[in-house]
Design an enzyme around this catalytic site. Structure first.
Site, PDB file in Angstrom:
ATOM      1  N   GLY A  84       0.438  -1.061   0.107  1.00  0.00           N
ATOM      2  CA  GLY A  84      -0.084  -0.157   0.404  1.00  0.00           C
ATOM      3  C   GLY A  84       0.583   1.279   0.238  1.00  0.00           C
ATOM      4  N   GLU A 140       8.687  -3.248   8.258  1.00  0.00           N
ATOM      5  CA  GLU A 140       9.621  -2.567   7.535  1.00  0.00           C
ATOM      6  C   GLU A 140      10.732  -2.370   8.214  1.00  0.00           C
ATOM      7  OE1 GLU A 140       8.250   1.013   4.758  1.00  0.00           O
ATOM      8  OE2 GLU A 140       8.553  -0.744   3.037  1.00  0.00           O
ATOM      9  N   ARG A 149      14.456  -5.931   2.515  1.00  0.00           N
ATOM     10  CA  ARG A 149      13.161  -6.837   2.542  1.00  0.00           C
ATOM     11  C   ARG A 149      14.110  -8.607   2.075  1.00  0.00           C
ATOM     12  NH1 ARG A 149       9.575  -2.325   1.649  1.00  0.00           N
ATOM     13  NH2 ARG A 149      10.753  -0.937   0.282  1.00  0.00           N
ATOM     14  N   ARG A 190       5.728  -4.548   3.031  1.00  0.00           N
ATOM     15  CA  ARG A 190       5.686  -4.508   1.489  1.00  0.00           C
ATOM     16  C   ARG A 190       7.125  -5.994   1.418  1.00  0.00           C
ATOM     17  NH1 ARG A 190       6.768   1.556   2.061  1.00  0.00           N
ATOM     18  NH2 ARG A 190       4.755   2.122   1.116  1.00  0.00           N
TER      19      ARG A 190
HETATM   20  N1  LIG Z   1      -7.538   3.991   8.858  1.00  0.00           N
HETATM   21  C1  LIG Z   1      -6.452   4.385   9.778  1.00  0.00           C
HETATM   22  N2  LIG Z   1      -7.644   5.966  10.138  1.00  0.00           N
HETATM   23  C2  LIG Z   1      -7.271   6.668   9.981  1.00  0.00           C
HETATM   24  N3  LIG Z   1      -6.056   7.512  11.015  1.00  0.00           N
HETATM   25  C3  LIG Z   1      -5.146   6.329  10.391  1.00  0.00           C
HETATM   26  C4  LIG Z   1      -6.002   5.100   9.627  1.00  0.00           C
HETATM   27  N4  LIG Z   1      -4.750   3.907   9.302  1.00  0.00           N
HETATM   28  C5  LIG Z   1      -3.425   4.177  10.300  1.00  0.00           C
HETATM   29  N5  LIG Z   1      -3.937   5.738  10.498  1.00  0.00           N
HETATM   30  C6  LIG Z   1      -3.083   6.808  10.602  1.00  0.00           C
HETATM   31  O1  LIG Z   1      -1.949   7.777  10.121  1.00  0.00           O
HETATM   32  C7  LIG Z   1      -0.868   7.899  10.059  1.00  0.00           C
HETATM   33  C8  LIG Z   1       0.003   6.964   9.368  1.00  0.00           C
HETATM   34  O2  LIG Z   1      -0.006   4.911   8.836  1.00  0.00           O
HETATM   35  P1  LIG Z   1       0.828   3.967   9.376  1.00  0.00           P
HETATM   36  O3  LIG Z   1       2.523   4.763   9.890  1.00  0.00           O
HETATM   37  O4  LIG Z   1       0.444   2.811   9.544  1.00  0.00           O
HETATM   38  O5  LIG Z   1       1.020   4.244   8.017  1.00  0.00           O
HETATM   39  P2  LIG Z   1       2.117   2.689   6.894  1.00  0.00           P
HETATM   40  O6  LIG Z   1       1.390   2.818   5.450  1.00  0.00           O
HETATM   41  O7  LIG Z   1       3.008   2.109   7.479  1.00  0.00           O
HETATM   42  O8  LIG Z   1       3.072   4.617   6.712  1.00  0.00           O
HETATM   43  P3  LIG Z   1       4.984   3.954   5.489  1.00  0.00           P
HETATM   44  O9  LIG Z   1       4.327   3.645   3.693  1.00  0.00           O
HETATM   45  O10 LIG Z   1       5.458   4.989   5.502  1.00  0.00           O
HETATM   46  O11 LIG Z   1       5.137   2.999   5.960  1.00  0.00           O
HETATM   47  C9  LIG Z   1      -0.268   7.458  11.270  1.00  0.00           C
HETATM   48  O12 LIG Z   1      -0.546   8.480  12.009  1.00  0.00           O
HETATM   49  C10 LIG Z   1      -1.894   6.316  11.723  1.00  0.00           C
HETATM   50  O13 LIG Z   1      -2.039   6.663  13.514  1.00  0.00           O
HETATM   51  N1  LIG Z   2      11.907   5.247  -2.496  1.00  0.00           N
HETATM   52  C1  LIG Z   2      11.703   3.862  -2.046  1.00  0.00           C
HETATM   53  N2  LIG Z   2      11.318   2.535  -2.364  1.00  0.00           N
HETATM   54  C2  LIG Z   2      11.021   1.565  -1.988  1.00  0.00           C
HETATM   55  O1  LIG Z   2      11.200   0.436  -1.833  1.00  0.00           O
HETATM   56  C3  LIG Z   2      10.389   2.227  -0.312  1.00  0.00           C
HETATM   57  N3  LIG Z   2      10.019   1.108   1.360  1.00  0.00           N
HETATM   58  C4  LIG Z   2       9.331   2.490   1.689  1.00  0.00           C
HETATM   59  N4  LIG Z   2       9.797   3.739   1.279  1.00  0.00           N
HETATM   60  C5  LIG Z   2       9.901   5.004   2.092  1.00  0.00           C
HETATM   61  C6  LIG Z   2       8.529   5.432   1.658  1.00  0.00           C
HETATM   62  C7  LIG Z   2       8.272   5.828   3.098  1.00  0.00           C
HETATM   63  O2  LIG Z   2       8.709   7.981   2.718  1.00  0.00           O
HETATM   64  C8  LIG Z   2       9.287   5.338   4.435  1.00  0.00           C
HETATM   65  C9  LIG Z   2       8.794   4.230   4.954  1.00  0.00           C
HETATM   66  O3  LIG Z   2       7.873   3.202   3.853  1.00  0.00           O
HETATM   67  O4  LIG Z   2      10.198   4.761   3.362  1.00  0.00           O
HETATM   68  C10 LIG Z   2      10.251   3.587  -0.734  1.00  0.00           C
HETATM   69  N5  LIG Z   2      11.235   4.659  -0.831  1.00  0.00           N
END
Ligand SMILES: Nc1ncnc2c1ncn2[C@@H]1O[C@H](COP(=O)(O)OP(=O)(O)OP(=O)(O)O)[C@@H](O)[C@H]1O
Ligand SMILES: Nc1nc(=O)c2ncn([C@H]3C[C@H](O)[C@@H](CO)O3)c2[nH]1
Length: 261
Positions: A14, A39, A87, A111
């Site tokens: 995602g 991750e 990864r 991921r």
């Molecule tokens: N379904 C949701 N509704 C509202 N807020 C959310 C939801 N899911 C996550 N959040 C909030 O959104 C922010 C980002 O969430 P999270 O860190 O889980 O994202 P991520 O997909 O792991 O990010 P990244 O791609 O950087 O690893 C956090 O502040 C979290 O509390």
């Molecule tokens: N360029 C790039 N390549 C990757 O494979 C990749 N995977 C994650 N990310 C960035 C997204 C979030 O900022 C942060 C945590 O997910 O790291 C990436 N950026």
């Protein structure tokens, strides 16, 4: 085909800040016996020599996450080699002792080596940050390594957390990770389109037969599931049914240890 007792392996995919880490925590509360692999962002934020622990060697070579956001054309190739390697290491870790004793082990990775290529690296190439030579070299070693590793890095399914790029930007701002402060909506729109082409429309050309046959569960996470138990229940029920379906597909002849027969 998966052997009886071998783990079912899934990846959560995602957009940035769609809520993957939050979802991993929810999976951990719902299915405490599953093995969840987050991750390795902290590793990218503080690159260290291999084999050194912080206590023994405090030297860091820099924050690669910050470097790629500040100077993408300079650091994209370096970033993608490092992210993909980290990864790969995570996907190749042997099953934990605890999981070996579980009758139906499940591993979930945040991921994968596949999004590394078919979402991020591909997007960086299309945006001009990886030049054709770098993209060719990346693809060459990626295909070679993954073909050599075969089933060891294969995944049975993907949990695709899908939300509007505008929603992800809102969450990204709320989380306020310092390296991401320059991230604009158009970058999240590009990454959204890459996810959709790969996992929904299936128009991205992929180079691994086992990837083409992996199932995808699309979960709409536009709604706030963090503070809503009913939404959480709906999501977890879908995941449970997906895992059950994958098990029966991958293991048609294995006895179900929970069935009592
Ligand atoms: N379904 C949701 N509704 C509202 N807020 C959310 C939801 N899911 C996550 N959040 C909030 O959104 C922010 C980002 O969430 P999270 O860190 O889980 O994202 P991520 O997909 O792991 O990010 P990244 O791609 O950087 O690893 C956090 O502040 C979290 O509390
Ligand atoms: N360029 C790039 N390549 C990757 O494979 C990749 N995977 C994650 N990310 C960035 C997204 C979030 O900022 C942060 C945590 O997910 O790291 C990436 N950026």
């Amino acid at each position: 085909m998966r052997r009886c007792g071998a783990a079912l392996r899934l990846a959560i995919e995602g957009n940035i800040a769609v809520g993957k880490s939050t979802f991993v925590k929810l999976l951990g509360r719902t299915f405490p016996e599953w093995h969840l692999v987050t991750e390795p962002v902290a590793q990218w934020q503080k690159v260290q020599a291999p084999g050194t622990k912080e206590a023994s060697s405090p030297q860091s070579f820099g924050n690669l996450l910050q470097m790629i956001y500040q100077e993408p054309s300079r650091w994209s190739y370096t970033f993608q080699t490092y992210s993909c390697m980290s990864r790969l290491k995570a996907q190749l870790e042997p099953l934990a002792e605890r999981l070996l004793k579980t009758p139906e082990p499940v591993q979930v990775f945040e991921r994968s080596v596949y999004s590394d290529r078919y979402v991020f690296a591909k997007n960086l190439f299309e945006a001009g940050h990886l030049n054709p030579l770098e993209w060719t070299i990346y693809q060459d070693w990626h295909t070679f390594l993954l073909q050599e590793l075969g089933d060891r890095v294969a995944l049975h399914g993907f949990l695709y957390l899908q939300a509007a790029p505008e929603k992800c930007l809102e969450r990204l701002h709320r989380r306020a990770r310092s390296e991401e402060k320059g991230v604009q909506l158009d970058y999240l729109q590009q990454l959204h389109a890459q996810h959709e082409s790969w996992l929904v429309e299936k128009t991205t050309e992929v180079h691994f037969a086992n990837l083409r046959s992996a199932s995808v569960l699309v979960l709409d996470v536009n709604q706030d599931f963090e503070r809503d138990a009913a939404v959480q229940d709906v999501l977890m029920t879908k995941v449970e049914a997906f895992v059950k379906m994958l098990r029966s597909e991958a293991l048609p002849s294995c006895p179900n240890p929970h069935s009592g027969v």
